[in-house]
Design a protein around this motif. Structure first.
Motif, PDB file in Angstrom:
ATOM      1  N   VAL A 169       3.995 -14.016   1.720  1.00 16.71           N
ATOM      2  CA  VAL A 169       4.886 -14.482   2.781  1.00 16.71           C
ATOM      3  C   VAL A 169       5.982 -13.458   3.052  1.00 16.71           C
ATOM      4  CG1 VAL A 169       6.489 -16.295   3.507  1.00 16.71           C
ATOM      5  CG2 VAL A 169       4.414 -16.899   2.248  1.00 16.71           C
ATOM      6  N   GLY A 170       6.570 -12.929   1.978  1.00 13.80           N
ATOM      7  CA  GLY A 170       7.679 -11.988   2.132  1.00 13.80           C
ATOM      8  C   GLY A 170       7.297 -10.727   2.879  1.00 13.80           C
ATOM      9  N   SER A 171       6.148 -10.142   2.548  1.00 13.36           N
ATOM     10  CA  SER A 171       5.730  -8.909   3.215  1.00 13.36           C
ATOM     11  C   SER A 171       5.391  -9.160   4.682  1.00 13.36           C
ATOM     12  CB  SER A 171       4.545  -8.269   2.486  1.00 13.36           C
ATOM     13  OG  SER A 171       3.441  -9.162   2.416  1.00 13.36           O
ATOM     14  N   ALA A 172       4.875 -10.352   4.978  1.00  9.35           N
ATOM     15  CA  ALA A 172       4.638 -10.722   6.378  1.00  9.35           C
ATOM     16  C   ALA A 172       5.961 -10.951   7.090  1.00  9.35           C
ATOM     17  CB  ALA A 172       3.762 -11.972   6.453  1.00  9.35           C
ATOM     18  N   ALA A 173       6.905 -11.605   6.413  1.00  8.47           N
ATOM     19  CA  ALA A 173       8.200 -11.905   7.027  1.00  8.47           C
ATOM     20  C   ALA A 173       8.957 -10.633   7.388  1.00  8.47           C
ATOM     21  CB  ALA A 173       9.043 -12.765   6.089  1.00  8.47           C
ATOM     22  N   VAL A 174       8.863  -9.613   6.545  1.00  8.85           N
ATOM     23  CA  VAL A 174       9.516  -8.336   6.859  1.00  8.85           C
ATOM     24  C   VAL A 174       9.026  -7.832   8.203  1.00  8.85           C
ATOM     25  CG1 VAL A 174       9.687  -5.896   6.216  1.00  8.85           C
ATOM     26  CG2 VAL A 174       9.947  -7.663   4.463  1.00  8.85           C
ATOM     27  N   GLN A 175       7.718  -7.812   8.391  1.00 12.45           N
ATOM     28  CA  GLN A 175       7.130  -7.250   9.610  1.00 12.45           C
ATOM     29  C   GLN A 175       7.373  -8.133  10.829  1.00 12.45           C
ATOM     30  OE1 GLN A 175       3.082  -5.312   8.728  1.00 12.45           O
ATOM     31  NE2 GLN A 175       3.410  -6.609   6.926  1.00 12.45           N
ATOM     32  N   LEU A 176       7.247  -9.453  10.673  1.00 13.84           N
ATOM     33  CA  LEU A 176       7.456 -10.346  11.805  1.00 13.84           C
ATOM     34  C   LEU A 176       8.924 -10.362  12.232  1.00 13.84           C
ATOM     35  CD1 LEU A 176       4.560 -11.120  11.090  1.00 13.84           C
ATOM     36  CD2 LEU A 176       5.182 -13.517  11.430  1.00 13.84           C
ATOM     37  N   ARG A 284      -2.683 -12.805  15.726  1.00 17.30           N
ATOM     38  CA  ARG A 284      -3.747 -11.915  16.185  1.00 17.30           C
ATOM     39  C   ARG A 284      -3.190 -10.844  17.121  1.00 17.30           C
ATOM     40  NH1 ARG A 284      -7.019 -10.666  20.280  1.00 17.30           N
ATOM     41  NH2 ARG A 284      -9.226 -10.251  19.826  1.00 17.30           N
ATOM     42  N   GLU A 285      -2.299 -11.254  18.014  1.00 21.37           N
ATOM     43  CA  GLU A 285      -1.680 -10.313  18.951  1.00 21.37           C
ATOM     44  C   GLU A 285      -0.907  -9.234  18.217  1.00 21.37           C
ATOM     45  OE1 GLU A 285       1.603 -10.392  22.620  1.00 21.37           O
ATOM     46  OE2 GLU A 285       1.065 -12.232  21.566  1.00 21.37           O
ATOM     47  N   LEU A 286      -0.143  -9.631  17.202  1.00 24.27           N
ATOM     48  CA  LEU A 286       0.636  -8.662  16.435  1.00 24.27           C
ATOM     49  C   LEU A 286      -0.273  -7.723  15.646  1.00 24.27           C
ATOM     50  CD1 LEU A 286       3.494 -10.999  15.145  1.00 24.27           C
ATOM     51  CD2 LEU A 286       3.663  -9.241  16.927  1.00 24.27           C
ATOM     52  N   LEU A 287      -1.375  -8.264  15.105  1.00 28.59           N
ATOM     53  CA  LEU A 287      -2.355  -7.428  14.409  1.00 28.59           C
ATOM     54  C   LEU A 287      -2.953  -6.395  15.362  1.00 28.59           C
ATOM     55  CD1 LEU A 287      -4.214 -10.209  12.366  1.00 28.59           C
ATOM     56  CD2 LEU A 287      -3.061  -8.231  11.340  1.00 28.59           C
ATOM     57  N   ALA A 288      -3.326  -6.847  16.555  1.00 26.83           N
ATOM     58  CA  ALA A 288      -3.963  -5.964  17.529  1.00 26.83           C
ATOM     59  C   ALA A 288      -3.019  -4.849  17.979  1.00 26.83           C
ATOM     60  CB  ALA A 288      -4.435  -6.784  18.729  1.00 26.83           C
ATOM     61  N   LYS A 289      -1.720  -5.152  18.038  1.00 29.21           N
ATOM     62  CA  LYS A 289      -0.727  -4.168  18.475  1.00 29.21           C
ATOM     63  C   LYS A 289      -0.235  -3.275  17.337  1.00 29.21           C
ATOM     64  CE  LYS A 289       1.150  -6.828  22.367  1.00 29.21           C
ATOM     65  NZ  LYS A 289       2.356  -7.512  22.911  1.00 29.21           N
ATOM     66  N   GLY A 290      -0.698  -3.545  16.113  1.00 27.93           N
ATOM     67  CA  GLY A 290      -0.246  -2.761  14.973  1.00 27.93           C
ATOM     68  C   GLY A 290       1.150  -3.104  14.514  1.00 27.93           C
ATOM     69  N   MET A 291       1.680  -4.252  14.955  1.00 31.54           N
ATOM     70  CA  MET A 291       3.031  -4.668  14.569  1.00 31.54           C
ATOM     71  C   MET A 291       3.024  -5.490  13.282  1.00 31.54           C
ATOM     72  SD  MET A 291       4.464  -5.632  18.357  1.00 31.54           S
ATOM     73  CE  MET A 291       6.187  -5.814  17.864  1.00 31.54           C
ATOM     74  N   PHE A 292       1.856  -5.857  12.821  1.00 32.73           N
ATOM     75  CA  PHE A 292       1.711  -6.571  11.553  1.00 32.73           C
ATOM     76  C   PHE A 292       0.418  -6.123  10.897  1.00 32.73           C
ATOM     77  CE2 PHE A 292      -0.336 -10.376   9.520  1.00 32.73           C
ATOM     78  CZ  PHE A 292       0.354 -10.281   8.319  1.00 32.73           C
ATOM     79  N   CYS A 293       0.492  -5.839   9.612  1.00 36.86           N
ATOM     80  CA  CYS A 293      -0.691  -5.489   8.827  1.00 36.86           C
ATOM     81  C   CYS A 293      -0.516  -6.109   7.445  1.00 36.86           C
ATOM     82  CB  CYS A 293      -0.842  -3.979   8.711  1.00 36.86           C
ATOM     83  SG  CYS A 293      -2.305  -3.486   7.761  1.00 36.86           S
ATOM     84  N   PRO A 294      -1.415  -7.004   7.019  1.00 39.48           N
ATOM     85  CA  PRO A 294      -1.241  -7.638   5.712  1.00 39.48           C
ATOM     86  C   PRO A 294      -1.245  -6.616   4.579  1.00 39.48           C
ATOM     87  CG  PRO A 294      -3.431  -8.091   6.589  1.00 39.48           C
ATOM     88  CD  PRO A 294      -2.647  -7.458   7.690  1.00 39.48           C
ATOM     89  N   LEU A 295      -0.324  -6.796   3.660  1.00 39.80           N
ATOM     90  CA  LEU A 295      -0.235  -5.923   2.487  1.00 39.80           C
ATOM     91  C   LEU A 295      -1.211  -6.426   1.431  1.00 39.80           C
ATOM     92  CD1 LEU A 295       1.231  -3.640   0.917  1.00 39.80           C
ATOM     93  CD2 LEU A 295       2.902  -5.375   0.198  1.00 39.80           C
ATOM     94  N   ILE A 296      -2.180  -5.605   1.055  1.00 41.98           N
ATOM     95  CA  ILE A 296      -3.164  -5.989   0.034  1.00 41.98           C
ATOM     96  C   ILE A 296      -2.845  -5.248  -1.256  1.00 41.98           C
ATOM     97  CG2 ILE A 296      -5.596  -5.968  -0.625  1.00 41.98           C
ATOM     98  CD1 ILE A 296      -6.322  -6.212   2.318  1.00 41.98           C
ATOM     99  N   GLY A 297      -2.611  -6.024  -2.312  1.00 41.87           N
ATOM    100  CA  GLY A 297      -2.270  -5.436  -3.591  1.00 41.87           C
ATOM    101  C   GLY A 297      -3.480  -5.094  -4.431  1.00 41.87           C
ATOM    102  N   GLN A 298      -4.401  -6.060  -4.575  1.00 44.21           N
ATOM    103  CA  GLN A 298      -5.608  -5.830  -5.358  1.00 44.21           C
ATOM    104  C   GLN A 298      -6.791  -6.510  -4.685  1.00 44.21           C
ATOM    105  OE1 GLN A 298      -3.559  -6.482  -9.594  1.00 44.21           O
ATOM    106  NE2 GLN A 298      -5.600  -5.624  -9.799  1.00 44.21           N
ATOM    107  N   ARG A 299      -7.977  -5.990  -4.990  1.00 40.76           N
ATOM    108  CA  ARG A 299      -9.209  -6.492  -4.396  1.00 40.76           C
ATOM    109  C   ARG A 299     -10.152  -6.972  -5.491  1.00 40.76           C
ATOM    110  NH1 ARG A 299      -9.438  -4.186   1.051  1.00 40.76           N
ATOM    111  NH2 ARG A 299      -7.670  -2.749   1.290  1.00 40.76           N
ATOM    112  N   TYR A 300     -10.839  -8.086  -5.217  1.00 45.67           N
ATOM    113  CA  TYR A 300     -11.746  -8.702  -6.187  1.00 45.67           C
ATOM    114  C   TYR A 300     -13.053  -9.083  -5.502  1.00 45.67           C
ATOM    115  CZ  TYR A 300      -7.497  -9.320  -9.015  1.00 45.67           C
ATOM    116  OH  TYR A 300      -6.349  -9.118  -9.738  1.00 45.67           O
ATOM    117  N   SER A 301     -14.052  -9.391  -6.324  1.00 46.04           N
ATOM    118  CA  SER A 301     -15.295  -9.979  -5.827  1.00 46.04           C
ATOM    119  C   SER A 301     -15.230 -11.491  -6.061  1.00 46.04           C
ATOM    120  CB  SER A 301     -16.505  -9.401  -6.577  1.00 46.04           C
ATOM    121  OG  SER A 301     -16.493  -9.822  -7.938  1.00 46.04           O
ATOM    122  N   LEU A 302     -16.166 -12.230  -5.484  1.00 49.26           N
ATOM    123  CA  LEU A 302     -16.186 -13.678  -5.655  1.00 49.26           C
ATOM    124  C   LEU A 302     -16.337 -14.046  -7.132  1.00 49.26           C
ATOM    125  CD1 LEU A 302     -16.074 -16.212  -3.842  1.00 49.26           C
ATOM    126  CD2 LEU A 302     -18.582 -16.245  -3.879  1.00 49.26           C
TER     127      LEU A 302
END
Length: 326
Positions: A169-176, A284-302
């Motif tokens: 939430v925090g990393s999204a809030a910074v960008q929004l 979606r609009e913000l993603l498309a405009k490059g004004m928001f990009c989710p911060l991914i810390g780590q990646r996993y498999s199912l």
């Protein structure tokens, strides 16, 4: 009688509340789209705070919603991205093969290879050029941040402090908030300061070196995104007439909210964020405009979901934890 293998899917399920090891990979019957629903082949999902709290039944009131002695909804997962592979009668706005992303709300179910969702719910087409893992980690944090920023009426030139700025939430809030034109001070740990600066924060406070309540700075808004602080602490940095926002409010916060309604004082915005299609389209609009990009810390498999849950529960994750399904 044997079930046709083509009608089965992999899913991570849990049969009892508890630690991450209650999660197990299983074969489940593939869902079928009902009237007004879209059947989605899930390509990526995530692990959110809501997932591990449901798994642990923390707080205990979760049991009133999800089953007293054992969980009624056995498949977790609140956000997803994938491809439309089926349409129920009357499902409008989507076609077979569309790349989509969205949130399940309180329904869960995204920790599986297939998922049905209402076509008129928080479901949208993915922006061109966005990967499944990025799209799958966008909805929950951004929808929550958007709800509280809007309820608070954060706007151009406002001074906003975000506590827990390195989380989902925090990393999204910074960008929004920056998209709204606010001046953002972000509070996070030392390992995340550079990442949060890169998201556009005007100032980053390392909580291991500086107590943000003692800097002498005053803000129009203080946004508690992680439950590590409360109104009593944040009111020290609020201007007269300032607003405290809390998506992870403490019991004390709700007590102050009740007292405030009786005696007045600084405004408090707390509770559960509403998730709507209209808000997801804004994300979606913000993603498309490059004004928001989710911060991914780590990646996993199912199959690695227990490890992802343990990391999410530790309180030290950066941004979002993405999970590749297929």
């Amino acid at each position: 009688m044997k079930t046709n293998e083509s009608k089965m899917m992999k899913a991570v399920v849990y049969d009892r509340y508890g630690a991450p090891d209650v999660l197990r990979l299983a074969q489940k019957l593939r869902p079928t789209a009902r009237k007004g629903e879209v059947l989605i082949r899930v390509r990526a999902t995530s692990v959110t705070a809501g997932d591990w709290r449901l798994r642990r039944a923390d707080p205990c009131l979760v049991r009133l919603y999800n089953g007293i002695s054992k969980p009624r909804r056995r498949i977790l997962g609140h956000e997803f991205a994938g491809e439309v592979v089926g349409l129920g009668e009357g499902a409008e706005g989507f076609a077979i093969g569309d790349r989509v992303f969205g949130s399940t709300g309180f329904g869960s179910g995204a920790h599986a290879e297939y998922l049905c969702q209402p076509a008129d719910g928080p479901l949208a087409h993915m922006p061109d050029g966005l990967g499944f893992e990025e799209a799958a980690t966008a909805p929950v944090g951004a929808l929550t941040a958007l709800h509280f920023l809007r309820e608070g009426d954060v706007g151009e030139g406002d001074r906003l402090l975000i506590h827990g700025a390195s989380g989902s939430v925090g990393s999204a809030a910074v960008q929004l908030a920056k998209a709204y034109g606010a001046m953002v001070t972000a509070v996070c740990g030392p390992s995340n300061t550079e990442a949060i600066k890169a998201l556009g924060a005007d100032r980053v406070v390392d909580y291991s070196r500086t107590d943000f309540t003692k800097t002498g700075e005053r803000y129009d808004f203080a946004f508690n995104t992680v439950g590590e602080t409360d109104y009593s602490e944040c009111k020290k940095v609020l201007k007269s007439g300032g607003t405290y926002l809390a998506c992870d409010a403490t019991l004390g916060d709700y007590g102050k909210l009740l007292l405030k309604s009786v005696f007045g004082g600084r405004r408090i915005v707390a509770g559960v964020a509403r998730e709507t299609k209209e808000d997801l389209l804004r994300i979606r609009e913000l993603l498309a405009k490059g004004m928001f990009c989710p911060l991914i810390g780590q990646r996993y498999s199912l199959a690695e979901l227990p490890e992802a849950h343990a990391h999410a529960e530790s309180g030290h994750k950066r941004g979002n934890l993405s999970v590749k399904v297929a």
